[in-house]
Design a protein around this motif. Structure first.
Motif, PDB file in Angstrom:
ATOM      1  N   GLY A  84       0.824  -1.201   0.000  1.00 57.80           N
ATOM      2  CA  GLY A  84       0.000   0.000   0.000  1.00 57.80           C
ATOM      3  C   GLY A  84       0.863   1.259   0.000  1.00 57.80           C
ATOM      4  O   GLY A  84       0.619   2.199  -0.769  1.00 57.80           O
ATOM      5  N   LYS A  85       1.891   1.234   0.831  1.00 59.53           N
ATOM      6  CA  LYS A  85       2.799   2.381   0.930  1.00 59.53           C
ATOM      7  C   LYS A  85       3.517   2.618  -0.410  1.00 59.53           C
ATOM      8  O   LYS A  85       3.619   3.758  -0.883  1.00 59.53           O
ATOM      9  N   ALA A  86       3.990   1.526  -1.024  1.00 55.26           N
ATOM     10  CA  ALA A  86       4.716   1.649  -2.294  1.00 55.26           C
ATOM     11  C   ALA A  86       3.805   2.220  -3.379  1.00 55.26           C
ATOM     12  O   ALA A  86       4.215   3.097  -4.156  1.00 55.26           O
ATOM     13  N   SER A  91       2.508   7.085  -6.785  1.00 53.90           N
ATOM     14  CA  SER A  91       1.396   7.585  -7.596  1.00 53.90           C
ATOM     15  C   SER A  91       0.946   8.955  -7.088  1.00 53.90           C
ATOM     16  O   SER A  91       1.558   9.524  -6.190  1.00 53.90           O
ATOM     17  N   ASP A  92      -0.120   9.453  -7.663  1.00 57.93           N
ATOM     18  CA  ASP A  92      -0.680  10.737  -7.223  1.00 57.93           C
ATOM     19  C   ASP A  92      -1.864  10.530  -6.289  1.00 57.93           C
ATOM     20  O   ASP A  92      -2.681  11.431  -6.134  1.00 57.93           O
ATOM     21  N   PHE A  93      -1.950   9.346  -5.703  1.00 56.13           N
ATOM     22  CA  PHE A  93      -3.095   9.040  -4.852  1.00 56.13           C
ATOM     23  C   PHE A  93      -2.662   8.904  -3.396  1.00 56.13           C
ATOM     24  O   PHE A  93      -1.469   8.792  -3.103  1.00 56.13           O
ATOM     25  N   ASP A  94      -3.662   8.890  -2.532  1.00 53.53           N
ATOM     26  CA  ASP A  94      -3.363   8.936  -1.095  1.00 53.53           C
ATOM     27  C   ASP A  94      -3.772   7.686  -0.339  1.00 53.53           C
ATOM     28  O   ASP A  94      -3.229   7.403   0.724  1.00 53.53           O
ATOM     29  N   LEU A 232       4.358   3.823 -15.238  1.00 54.46           N
ATOM     30  CA  LEU A 232       3.777   2.978 -14.202  1.00 54.46           C
ATOM     31  C   LEU A 232       2.258   2.897 -14.375  1.00 54.46           C
ATOM     32  O   LEU A 232       1.667   1.826 -14.303  1.00 54.46           O
ATOM     33  N   PHE A 233       1.644   4.071 -14.627  1.00 50.08           N
ATOM     34  CA  PHE A 233       0.202   4.117 -14.905  1.00 50.08           C
ATOM     35  C   PHE A 233      -0.002   4.860 -16.225  1.00 50.08           C
ATOM     36  O   PHE A 233       0.725   5.812 -16.525  1.00 50.08           O
ATOM     37  N   ALA A 234      -0.998   4.451 -16.977  1.00 51.51           N
ATOM     38  CA  ALA A 234      -1.211   5.067 -18.293  1.00 51.51           C
ATOM     39  C   ALA A 234      -1.614   6.533 -18.165  1.00 51.51           C
ATOM     40  O   ALA A 234      -1.320   7.342 -19.049  1.00 51.51           O
ATOM     41  N   TYR A 235      -2.279   6.909 -17.054  1.00 41.60           N
ATOM     42  CA  TYR A 235      -2.696   8.314 -16.929  1.00 41.60           C
ATOM     43  C   TYR A 235      -1.489   9.242 -16.905  1.00 41.60           C
ATOM     44  O   TYR A 235      -1.590  10.426 -17.226  1.00 41.60           O
ATOM     45  N   GLN A 236      -0.303   8.702 -16.565  1.00 39.79           N
ATOM     46  CA  GLN A 236       0.893   9.540 -16.478  1.00 39.79           C
ATOM     47  C   GLN A 236       1.398  10.012 -17.848  1.00 39.79           C
ATOM     48  O   GLN A 236       2.270  10.863 -17.926  1.00 39.79           O
ATOM     49  N   TYR A 238      -0.567  11.586 -19.712  1.00 38.21           N
ATOM     50  CA  TYR A 238      -1.405  12.765 -19.965  1.00 38.21           C
ATOM     51  C   TYR A 238      -1.125  13.820 -18.903  1.00 38.21           C
ATOM     52  O   TYR A 238      -0.531  13.531 -17.869  1.00 38.21           O
ATOM     53  N   LEU A 239      -1.591  15.021 -19.146  1.00 31.36           N
ATOM     54  CA  LEU A 239      -1.338  16.099 -18.192  1.00 31.36           C
ATOM     55  C   LEU A 239      -2.450  16.236 -17.162  1.00 31.36           C
ATOM     56  O   LEU A 239      -2.564  17.257 -16.506  1.00 31.36           O
ATOM     57  N   ILE A 240      -3.253  15.196 -17.040  1.00 31.97           N
ATOM     58  CA  ILE A 240      -4.329  15.254 -16.063  1.00 31.97           C
ATOM     59  C   ILE A 240      -4.229  14.083 -15.106  1.00 31.97           C
ATOM     60  O   ILE A 240      -3.582  13.086 -15.406  1.00 31.97           O
ATOM     61  N   GLN A 241      -4.881  14.242 -13.981  1.00 30.81           N
ATOM     62  CA  GLN A 241      -4.925  13.141 -13.021  1.00 30.81           C
ATOM     63  C   GLN A 241      -6.380  12.757 -12.766  1.00 30.81           C
ATOM     64  O   GLN A 241      -7.213  13.628 -12.547  1.00 30.81           O
ATOM     65  N   PRO A 242      -6.654  11.458 -12.767  1.00 30.88           N
ATOM     66  CA  PRO A 242      -7.993  11.021 -12.341  1.00 30.88           C
ATOM     67  C   PRO A 242      -8.081  11.107 -10.817  1.00 30.88           C
ATOM     68  O   PRO A 242      -7.070  11.336 -10.144  1.00 30.88           O
ATOM     69  N   ASP A 243      -9.259  10.896 -10.279  1.00 34.45           N
ATOM     70  CA  ASP A 243      -9.441  10.925  -8.820  1.00 34.45           C
ATOM     71  C   ASP A 243      -9.265   9.529  -8.224  1.00 34.45           C
ATOM     72  O   ASP A 243      -9.022   9.387  -7.025  1.00 34.45           O
ATOM     73  N   LEU A 244      -9.423   8.533  -9.087  1.00 34.08           N
ATOM     74  CA  LEU A 244      -9.442   7.145  -8.603  1.00 34.08           C
ATOM     75  C   LEU A 244      -9.026   6.252  -9.759  1.00 34.08           C
ATOM     76  O   LEU A 244      -9.411   6.502 -10.901  1.00 34.08           O
ATOM     77  N   ILE A 245      -8.208   5.253  -9.474  1.00 32.76           N
ATOM     78  CA  ILE A 245      -7.927   4.257 -10.522  1.00 32.76           C
ATOM     79  C   ILE A 245      -8.134   2.845  -9.970  1.00 32.76           C
ATOM     80  O   ILE A 245      -7.955   2.601  -8.772  1.00 32.76           O
ATOM     81  N   SER A 246      -8.513   1.948 -10.879  1.00 29.71           N
ATOM     82  CA  SER A 246      -8.570   0.526 -10.537  1.00 29.71           C
ATOM     83  C   SER A 246      -7.396  -0.145 -11.228  1.00 29.71           C
ATOM     84  O   SER A 246      -7.086   0.178 -12.390  1.00 29.71           O
ATOM     85  N   ILE A 247      -6.714  -1.033 -10.527  1.00 31.86           N
ATOM     86  CA  ILE A 247      -5.597  -1.779 -11.108  1.00 31.86           C
ATOM     87  C   ILE A 247      -5.739  -3.260 -10.724  1.00 31.86           C
ATOM     88  O   ILE A 247      -6.430  -3.601  -9.769  1.00 31.86           O
ATOM     89  N   ALA A 248      -5.084  -4.123 -11.475  1.00 28.75           N
ATOM     90  CA  ALA A 248      -5.060  -5.571 -11.169  1.00 28.75           C
ATOM     91  C   ALA A 248      -4.036  -6.196 -12.115  1.00 28.75           C
ATOM     92  O   ALA A 248      -2.954  -5.637 -12.280  1.00 28.75           O
ATOM     93  N   LYS A 249      -4.382  -7.282 -12.738  1.00 27.61           N
ATOM     94  CA  LYS A 249      -3.543  -7.952 -13.742  1.00 27.61           C
ATOM     95  C   LYS A 249      -2.050  -7.941 -13.403  1.00 27.61           C
ATOM     96  O   LYS A 249      -1.605  -8.723 -12.574  1.00 27.61           O
TER      97      LYS A 249
END
Ligand SMILES: Cc1ncc(COP(=O)(O)O)c(C=O)c1O
Length: 403
Positions: A84-86, A91-94, A232-236, A238-249
């Motif tokens: 969780g810490k890593a 990322s840009d999330f908390d 690391l994440f596809a949103y990176q 772009y110049l915007i950040q989502p509020d929430l992402i789902s990851i898995a795989k």
């Protein structure tokens, strides 16, 4: 015992598997009982991000297996805390919630968004805006959020309050996103739907509309996350950040795990007891995921993805010069689609089967696109060898077409 023939005697018939039955894998190569080798361009559908039997993953799993397998979420455990810490630090999330699959991550994200909106704005603000041709998993909520009715229609009645706009269409988004919208869910690259990338303008527009209407912008990065696209994440990209992402795989590299990452502002969407899972945050899964994460989240591996994409593209362009089957090679990083020309539409699965028969594991993405989601560290030698097998498969396909 012929495993392939035994299977339908016991299992629900929902997959339509290929004939090749692997019994072991090493790096980007799979082997059956007779030591028949297949080069793995499928990567367990974008999961085996470090190939098969990676020594560091084996060490992480076996070390953890000696210590602690499962305690449930009535206790915290070290691998989960470290993972969780890593994820938060990189990322840009908390905040993070760990579950067991992509579908569960999507489910958690949508539930969090609905509850956040209900608590803060009232029950009217529950609309989920999704997009046609998207794929978000297989629970009833996830197939309803997904934009392909073939996955949901037979299971009606479906959850209410979900609408589907046109992907990459700014005016469609403008029409649907309003003050009643709780969440907008979108794939940065529609993967199952045929490897179709969201345009920058479209994602910017979604960000703008979500800000305007106080809706949560959720990117479903189940397939694109954890290095797949070269970041690391596809949103990176772009110049915007989502509020929430789902990851898995790729997060577990082959061990089942999923997660959502969310901004602090929206983390109150879940409070004690409002959501949960028995297995999520399991020490075994988290120990493996942590080892995967440390390897992938390096400039060497991430830039290697982009270098390998170039090799794939060069090879696919060459094959297309010879066979003239593809209208377009598209995608980003090692999420690549070879879109068939209209006259071959509907035949991606046939090519996939020919691939396996000739020594290369392929995927389709929709009936019209051949999909490549190999290990992020596949050696160049294996790419070339796999492409040689793919060439043999395409040769056979061209003969079938001519016949
Ligand atoms: C974008 C996206 N979301 C969700 C899912 C569902 O993930 P899972 O199969 O792990 O439940 C997938 C799986 O292909 C996916 O590509």
């Amino acid at each position: 015992m012929n495993l392939r023939q035994e299977y339908p005697n016991y299992f629900l018939d929902i997959y339509g598997q290929v004939d090749f039955v692997p019994v072991r894998g090493v790096g980007s190569r799979l082997y059956d009982n007779n030591d028949q080798e297949v080069i793995d361009f499928a990567g367990g559908i974008a999961v085996n991000a470090l190939g098969h039997a990676h020594p560091q993953m084996i060490a992480a799993l076996t070390n953890q297996a000696q210590k602690l397998w499962h305690v449930s979420n009535i206790m915290v455990n070290q691998p989960a805390v470290e993972l969780g810490k890593a994820l938060v630090n990189a990322s840009d999330f908390d905040k993070v919630f760990i579950c067991n699959s992509g579908t569960e991550a999507v489910e958690a994200g949508l539930k969090l968004a609905r509850r956040y909106s209900l608590v803060n704005f009232g029950a009217h603000k529950h609309k989920i805006v999704s997009f046609k041709n998207s794929f978000h998993g297989r629970t009833l909520f996830a197939v309803s959020a997904g934009g392909q009715s073939k996955y949901s229609a037979d299971f009606a009645p479906l959850p209410e309050g979900i609408v589907h706009g046109e992907f990459n269409d700014l005016s469609s988004a403008e029409e649907l996103i309003d003050e009643n919208t709780a969440v907008v869910i979108v794939e940065v690259i529609q993967a199952e739907g045929g490897i179709i990338q969201a345009s920058t303008e479209f994602l910017l527009k979604l960000r703008e509309l979500c800000d305007k209407h106080q809706a949560i912008l959720m990117f479903d990065e189940v397939q694109t996350g954890i290095g797949r696209t070269g970041k690391l994440f596809a949103y990176q990209h772009y110049l915007i950040q989502p509020d929430l992402i789902s990851i898995a795989k790729a997060l577990g590299g082959g061990f089942p795990i999923g997660a959502i990452l969310v901004k602090e502002k929206f983390s109150s969407g879940f409070t004690i007891g409002s959501h949960g899972t028995t297995f999520g945050g399991n020490p075994l899964a988290c120990a493996v995921a942590l080892s995967v994460f440390y390897i992938i989240n390096t400039s060497e591996v991430l830039s290697g993805v982009t270098q390998r994409e170039q090799v794939f593209r060069e090879q696919l362009d060459k094959l297309n010069q010879e066979f003239d089957l593809f209208a377009e090679i598209r995608g980003q990083g090692l999420l690549i689609g070879a879109a068939l020309k209209p006259q071959y539409h509907g035949r991606a699965r046939e090519i996939m089967n020919l691939g396996f028969a000739h020594g290369v594991a392929l995927l389709n993405a929709s009936p019209n696109v051949i999909r490549f989601t190999p290990s992020l560290i596949i050696p160049e030698e294996d790419i070339i060898l796999g492409m040689n097998h793919f060439k043999t498969a395409l040769h056979k396909f061209s003969k079938n077409v001519a016949a």
